[in-house]
Design a protein around this motif. Structure first.
Motif, PDB file in Angstrom:
ATOM      1  N   PRO A 214      27.594  42.799  29.066  1.00  0.00           N
ATOM      2  CA  PRO A 214      26.784  41.615  28.747  1.00  0.00           C
ATOM      3  C   PRO A 214      26.882  41.229  27.268  1.00  0.00           C
ATOM      4  O   PRO A 214      27.027  42.095  26.403  1.00  0.00           O
ATOM      5  N   PRO A 215      26.803  39.931  26.989  1.00  0.00           N
ATOM      6  CA  PRO A 215      26.896  39.455  25.613  1.00  0.00           C
ATOM      7  C   PRO A 215      25.695  39.894  24.784  1.00  0.00           C
ATOM      8  O   PRO A 215      24.623  40.143  25.313  1.00  0.00           O
TER       9      PRO A 215
ATOM     10  N   SER B 188      24.499  38.101  21.958  1.00  0.00           N
ATOM     11  CA  SER B 188      23.934  37.054  21.103  1.00  0.00           C
ATOM     12  C   SER B 188      22.504  36.719  21.530  1.00  0.00           C
ATOM     13  O   SER B 188      22.008  37.197  22.542  1.00  0.00           O
TER      14      SER B 188
ATOM     15  N   SER C  59      22.833  34.228  27.023  1.00  0.00           N
ATOM     16  CA  SER C  59      23.151  35.636  26.756  1.00  0.00           C
ATOM     17  C   SER C  59      21.943  36.523  26.975  1.00  0.00           C
ATOM     18  O   SER C  59      22.053  37.624  27.522  1.00  0.00           O
ATOM     19  N   ARG C  60      20.781  36.057  26.555  1.00  0.00           N
ATOM     20  CA  ARG C  60      19.554  36.834  26.734  1.00  0.00           C
ATOM     21  C   ARG C  60      19.230  36.994  28.215  1.00  0.00           C
ATOM     22  O   ARG C  60      18.824  38.069  28.663  1.00  0.00           O
TER      23      ARG C  60
ATOM     24  N   ARG D 279      21.688  39.561  29.738  1.00  0.00           N
ATOM     25  CA  ARG D 279      21.357  40.915  29.276  1.00  0.00           C
ATOM     26  C   ARG D 279      20.113  41.452  29.994  1.00  0.00           C
ATOM     27  O   ARG D 279      20.092  42.598  30.454  1.00  0.00           O
TER      28      ARG D 279
END
Length: 142
Positions: free
Chosen positions: A36-37, A39, A44-45, A48
């Motif tokens: 997962p990214p 940022s 992205s949140r 995640r």
């Protein structure tokens, strides 16, 4: 669609037939999947948080569930940095639908407030404010 590259979903999830209160909607297999990214963008949140929700140990009770939520939220909270990020996570909250407990923590506070959402509160037409300190309190050990 955004999550497919990070985890494999169960056939029930893909078919839209996941039973109510199913704690997991993935197979648990992340082998060969993307990480997962990291940022702070909303997308992205979201990825995640969804990824961690599927990977964290299932809670045995409400206290463990709130603790799990807070650890997941730790990974997606946006720190205050007005010079670089005009918006940040000003609080975090979770609710347990079964007990109707609402858990709340403002940005600066390190303790969690628990409010019981009673029938009286739910059916009231009046706004009720709960005083909550938004400051850091240290327990000093000597």
């Amino acid at each position: 669609d955004k999550l497919n590259k990070y985890m494999d979903f169960t056939p029930d999830f893909i078919n839209g037939s996941v039973p109510l209160n199913t704690p997991r909607v993935t197979t648990g297999n992340v082998s060969g999947k993307s990480i997962p990214p990291g940022s702070y963008s909303p997308g992205s949140r979201f990825v995640r948080a969804a990824y961690l929700k599927e990977r964290i140990d299932l809670p045995q009770n409400e206290s463990e569930a709130v603790d799990n939520c807070w650890h997941i939220l730790d990974s997606v909270n946006v720190p205050k940095s007005t010079a670089h990020q005009p918006t940040y996570s000003v609080y975090r909250a979770a609710v347990c639908c079964e007990s109707r407990n609402y858990y709340y923590q403002p940005y600066h506070a390190k303790s969690v407030v628990k409010i019981q959402l009673t029938d009286e509160l739910i059916h009231s037409n009046e706004v009720k404010f709960f005083p909550v300190d938004d400051k850091i309190v240290f327990n000093e050990l000597n």
